[in-house]
Each structure stands twice: as structure tokens, then as C-alpha cells.
Write a protein that holds these residues in place. Structure first.
Motif, PDB file in Angstrom:
ATOM      1  N   ARG A   1      37.200 -12.737 -24.988  1.00  0.00           N
ATOM      2  CA  ARG A   1      37.362 -13.903 -25.836  1.00  0.00           C
ATOM      3  C   ARG A   1      38.737 -13.900 -26.483  1.00  0.00           C
ATOM      4  O   ARG A   1      38.891 -14.183 -27.670  1.00  0.00           O
ATOM      5  N   GLY A   2      39.746 -13.554 -25.707  1.00  0.00           N
ATOM      6  CA  GLY A   2      41.085 -13.492 -26.281  1.00  0.00           C
ATOM      7  C   GLY A   2      41.639 -14.854 -26.665  1.00  0.00           C
ATOM      8  O   GLY A   2      42.439 -14.960 -27.576  1.00  0.00           O
ATOM      9  N   LEU A   3      41.217 -15.904 -25.960  1.00  0.00           N
ATOM     10  CA  LEU A   3      41.687 -17.259 -26.247  1.00  0.00           C
ATOM     11  C   LEU A   3      40.493 -18.203 -26.305  1.00  0.00           C
ATOM     12  O   LEU A   3      39.527 -18.021 -25.568  1.00  0.00           O
ATOM     13  N   PRO A   4      40.570 -19.232 -27.155  1.00  0.00           N
ATOM     14  CA  PRO A   4      39.518 -20.252 -27.119  1.00  0.00           C
ATOM     15  C   PRO A   4      39.671 -21.115 -25.865  1.00  0.00           C
ATOM     16  O   PRO A   4      40.726 -21.115 -25.219  1.00  0.00           O
ATOM     17  N   THR A   5      38.644 -21.856 -25.533  1.00  0.00           N
ATOM     18  CA  THR A   5      38.732 -22.788 -24.414  1.00  0.00           C
ATOM     19  C   THR A   5      39.411 -24.071 -24.898  1.00  0.00           C
ATOM     20  O   THR A   5      39.472 -24.338 -26.108  1.00  0.00           O
ATOM     21  N   PRO A   6      39.931 -24.896 -23.972  1.00  0.00           N
ATOM     22  CA  PRO A   6      40.481 -26.189 -24.391  1.00  0.00           C
ATOM     23  C   PRO A   6      39.449 -27.046 -25.125  1.00  0.00           C
ATOM     24  O   PRO A   6      39.794 -27.758 -26.070  1.00  0.00           O
ATOM     25  N   GLU A   7      38.181 -26.962 -24.711  1.00  0.00           N
ATOM     26  CA  GLU A   7      37.131 -27.735 -25.374  1.00  0.00           C
ATOM     27  C   GLU A   7      36.940 -27.270 -26.816  1.00  0.00           C
ATOM     28  O   GLU A   7      36.757 -28.086 -27.725  1.00  0.00           O
ATOM     29  N   GLU A   8      36.988 -25.956 -27.032  1.00  0.00           N
ATOM     30  CA  GLU A   8      36.856 -25.429 -28.395  1.00  0.00           C
ATOM     31  C   GLU A   8      38.049 -25.829 -29.251  1.00  0.00           C
ATOM     32  O   GLU A   8      37.896 -26.144 -30.436  1.00  0.00           O
ATOM     33  N   THR A   9      39.223 -25.830 -28.653  1.00  0.00           N
ATOM     34  CA  THR A   9      40.421 -26.252 -29.389  1.00  0.00           C
ATOM     35  C   THR A   9      40.337 -27.725 -29.758  1.00  0.00           C
ATOM     36  O   THR A   9      40.663 -28.117 -30.885  1.00  0.00           O
ATOM     37  N   MET A  10      39.897 -28.548 -28.820  1.00  0.00           N
ATOM     38  CA  MET A  10      39.724 -29.973 -29.093  1.00  0.00           C
ATOM     39  C   MET A  10      38.721 -30.183 -30.222  1.00  0.00           C
ATOM     40  O   MET A  10      38.963 -30.985 -31.141  1.00  0.00           O
ATOM     41  N   SER A  11      37.612 -29.460 -30.182  1.00  0.00           N
ATOM     42  CA  SER A  11      36.589 -29.594 -31.226  1.00  0.00           C
ATOM     43  C   SER A  11      37.136 -29.203 -32.593  1.00  0.00           C
ATOM     44  O   SER A  11      36.862 -29.863 -33.606  1.00  0.00           O
ATOM     45  N   GLU A  12      37.933 -28.133 -32.628  1.00  0.00           N
ATOM     46  CA  GLU A  12      38.517 -27.688 -33.900  1.00  0.00           C
ATOM     47  C   GLU A  12      39.461 -28.742 -34.472  1.00  0.00           C
ATOM     48  O   GLU A  12      39.437 -29.044 -35.671  1.00  0.00           O
TER      49      GLU A  12
ATOM     50  N   SER B   1      40.804 -23.103 -40.929  1.00  0.00           N
ATOM     51  CA  SER B   1      41.171 -22.432 -39.665  1.00  0.00           C
ATOM     52  C   SER B   1      42.163 -21.282 -39.848  1.00  0.00           C
ATOM     53  O   SER B   1      43.208 -21.246 -39.190  1.00  0.00           O
ATOM     54  N   PRO B   2      41.852 -20.332 -40.735  1.00  0.00           N
ATOM     55  CA  PRO B   2      42.818 -19.258 -40.972  1.00  0.00           C
ATOM     56  C   PRO B   2      43.046 -18.345 -39.776  1.00  0.00           C
ATOM     57  O   PRO B   2      44.123 -17.766 -39.634  1.00  0.00           O
ATOM     58  N   GLU B   3      42.053 -18.207 -38.885  1.00  0.00           N
ATOM     59  CA  GLU B   3      42.173 -17.258 -37.775  1.00  0.00           C
ATOM     60  C   GLU B   3      42.220 -17.921 -36.403  1.00  0.00           C
ATOM     61  O   GLU B   3      42.424 -17.233 -35.408  1.00  0.00           O
ATOM     62  N   PHE B   4      42.017 -19.231 -36.335  1.00  0.00           N
ATOM     63  CA  PHE B   4      41.954 -19.885 -35.030  1.00  0.00           C
ATOM     64  C   PHE B   4      43.303 -19.793 -34.328  1.00  0.00           C
ATOM     65  O   PHE B   4      44.352 -20.062 -34.915  1.00  0.00           O
TER      66      PHE B   4
ATOM     67  N   GLU C   1      47.596 -20.158 -22.655  1.00  0.00           N
ATOM     68  CA  GLU C   1      47.937 -20.068 -24.073  1.00  0.00           C
ATOM     69  C   GLU C   1      48.917 -21.173 -24.475  1.00  0.00           C
ATOM     70  O   GLU C   1      48.769 -21.795 -25.531  1.00  0.00           O
ATOM     71  N   MET C   2      49.916 -21.440 -23.628  1.00  0.00           N
ATOM     72  CA  MET C   2      50.887 -22.484 -23.940  1.00  0.00           C
ATOM     73  C   MET C   2      50.216 -23.856 -24.019  1.00  0.00           C
ATOM     74  O   MET C   2      50.551 -24.673 -24.876  1.00  0.00           O
ATOM     75  N   GLN C   3      49.262 -24.106 -23.131  1.00  0.00           N
ATOM     76  CA  GLN C   3      48.538 -25.376 -23.165  1.00  0.00           C
ATOM     77  C   GLN C   3      47.790 -25.530 -24.489  1.00  0.00           C
ATOM     78  O   GLN C   3      47.824 -26.602 -25.115  1.00  0.00           O
TER      79      GLN C   3
ATOM     80  N   TYR D   1      44.394 -33.438 -22.503  1.00  0.00           N
ATOM     81  CA  TYR D   1      44.666 -32.080 -22.061  1.00  0.00           C
ATOM     82  C   TYR D   1      43.529 -31.497 -21.222  1.00  0.00           C
ATOM     83  O   TYR D   1      43.691 -30.460 -20.604  1.00  0.00           O
ATOM     84  N   LEU D   2      42.396 -32.169 -21.239  1.00  0.00           N
ATOM     85  CA  LEU D   2      41.241 -31.660 -20.513  1.00  0.00           C
ATOM     86  C   LEU D   2      41.126 -32.242 -19.119  1.00  0.00           C
ATOM     87  O   LEU D   2      40.280 -31.818 -18.331  1.00  0.00           O
ATOM     88  N   THR D   3      41.942 -33.233 -18.791  1.00  0.00           N
ATOM     89  CA  THR D   3      41.882 -33.858 -17.471  1.00  0.00           C
ATOM     90  C   THR D   3      42.716 -33.033 -16.493  1.00  0.00           C
ATOM     91  O   THR D   3      43.774 -32.495 -16.837  1.00  0.00           O
ATOM     92  N   GLY D   4      42.216 -32.935 -15.277  1.00  0.00           N
ATOM     93  CA  GLY D   4      42.936 -32.164 -14.255  1.00  0.00           C
ATOM     94  C   GLY D   4      42.586 -30.704 -14.337  1.00  0.00           C
ATOM     95  O   GLY D   4      41.946 -30.233 -15.276  1.00  0.00           O
TER      96      GLY D   4
END
Length: 226
Positions: free
Chosen positions: A44-55, A76-79, A190-192, A220-223
Motif C-alpha cells: 500500500r505504498g501509494l493510493p489508487t487514482p480512485e482513492e485520490t479522486m475520492s479524497e 489530509s495530513p498523511e495522504f 506516483e507522478m500521475q 485522470y481515470l480514463t485510459g
């Protein structure tokens, strides 16, 4: 098994590769590459794009409901390793989105360069290991030629010659090259995610409606994801 992993061959390949790396690369870069290796092992080193979008959407709704970006100062102190918090602070401090974007892009660029260097360290090690394996093979063959009259010493000499090549090639192809590839793929992801955070936080700073923020994040979730 013991002949394949002959200790003399192991010493030549590992010791020689490490010595060469320390000569050409600062120790800090070697430690950074080692840390990145463990980073890619984390499930779980990185969140998913869906989790980032939700945040980001959650932050947008909170900002709209509670009076703007300043309502998010404790969110979001640790996100994303604290990057969301830094993005909020930069947008709040600058007040002008171009300046905030410039500050955040500097950090993204710094991270990208650091990941590239970590991958390069592994690729360099992957180049050196087979060369030292070949060196161990040559040393072993010299020992074979000098001990032809003593059959009891031929076995250890041949073991070192063959194991050195095996260890060097195996280290390069089963560790260095695959790990460098994984670092590259994880860095692209990570860059995305960092770009998503920047676009989302700056949209919140500009007081855009939540549905517009959501549309930006959805793009960002398309493609195919990297």
C-alpha cells in the motif's frame, strides 16, 4: 548448490560491484535506491487514482460548505506522504494559483528526478555485476590452469569460475533490471497521482464547484493507468 554459490565467486561479484558503485556513486544515492526498493515492496505504498479522486472530492465539498480553502488546513495530513497538505498550504499562502502551481511542480520534478536516479543506480549495478562475474570467471580459469597437476584443487577453481558468471548474470537479470523497471512504473504512477492532487487543490482554491472538480479528477481515470 554450494558450488553454484561459491563464496569466492560471491565475494568477487558482490564486493567488486559494491566497491565500484561506491567509487562512482555517492553513498546517499545508494541508500536512496535501497529505500526505494523497499518502497516498491510495500503493498500500500501509494493510493489508487480512485482513492485520490475520492479524497479531493471530499476536500472540495468541505471547502464549499465551510468557507473555502482555509477550512482544509488540518485535513489530509498523511495522504500521499503529506503532499496534499503541502499543496493546500501552498495554495493558501500564495493566493495566486500560478505561483502555487510553480512551487508544487518543483517538488514533483524533484521527486521524478530522484526516482530516475534510483532506477539508474540499479541499472548501473546491473551492468557492473556481469562484468565482475566475468572477472571472477577469468580468475577461476587462471587457477584451473595453474593447478592442472593437482586434481584435488581443480574442483574449487572451476566452482569459482562458473559461480562468478552465474552470480553476476543472475544478479543483473533477476534483481537489478526488474527492480529498476518496477521503480520506473511506480514513479509514473506516483507522478500521475501528484498531478491529480495539484489540479484538484488548485481547483478548490479557485472555488470551482465540486462537480467541476470531479470532472477534472475523472479525466485522470480514463485510459490505461501506468
Amino acid at each position: 548448490g554450494s558450488n553454484i554459490m561459491d563464496r569466492h565467486g560471491l565475494f568477487i561479484v558482490l564486493g567488486g560491484s559494491l566497491a565500484a558503485m561506491l567509487t562512482s556513486t555517492p553513498a546517499s544515492m545508494l541508500f536512496s535506491a535501497l529505500k526505494t526498493f523497499f518502497w516498491i515492496l510495500l503493498p500500500r505504498g501509494l493510493p489508487t487514482p480512485e482513492e485520490t479522486m475520492s479524497e479531493i472530492i471530499t476536500l472540495s465539498r468541505k471547502a464549499r460548505a465551510e468557507g473555502g480553502l482555509l477550512a482544509l488546513k488540518n485535513e489530509s495530513p498523511e495522504f500521499m506522504g503529506g503532499f496534499v497538505r503541502r499543496a493546500i498550504e501552498a495554495a493558501a499562502a500564495c493566493g495566486e494559483t500560478d505561483a502555487a502551481r510553480h512551487i508544487l511542480e518543483i517538488e514533483i520534478r524533484r521527486r521524478r528526478v530522484a526516482r530516475q536516479e534510483d532506477g539508474n543506480v540499479l541499472r548501473t549495478l546491473g551492468t557492473l555485476a556481469p562484468m565482475f562475474g566475468l572477472l571472477g570467471t577469468l580468475v577461476g580459469m587462471l587457477k584451473v590452469l595453474t593447478t592442472m597437476s593437482d586434481p584435488s584443487r581443480l574442483g574449487p577453481a572451476m566452482a569459482m569460475a562458473l559461480s562468478s558468471a552465474f552470480i553476476g548474470i543472475g544478479m543483473a537479470n533477476f534483481f537489478c533490471v526488474p527492480v529498476a523497471g518496477q521503480i520506473r512504473l511506480r514513479a509514473m504512477r506516483e507522478m500521475q497521482l501528484l498531478e491529480m492532487v495539484v489540479e484538484g487543490v488548485l481547483a478548490i482554491a479557485m472555488n470551482e464547484p465540486t462537480y467541476q472538480v470531479e470532472l477534472k479528477m475523472a479525466s485522470y481515470l480514463t485510459g490505461p493507468a501506468p
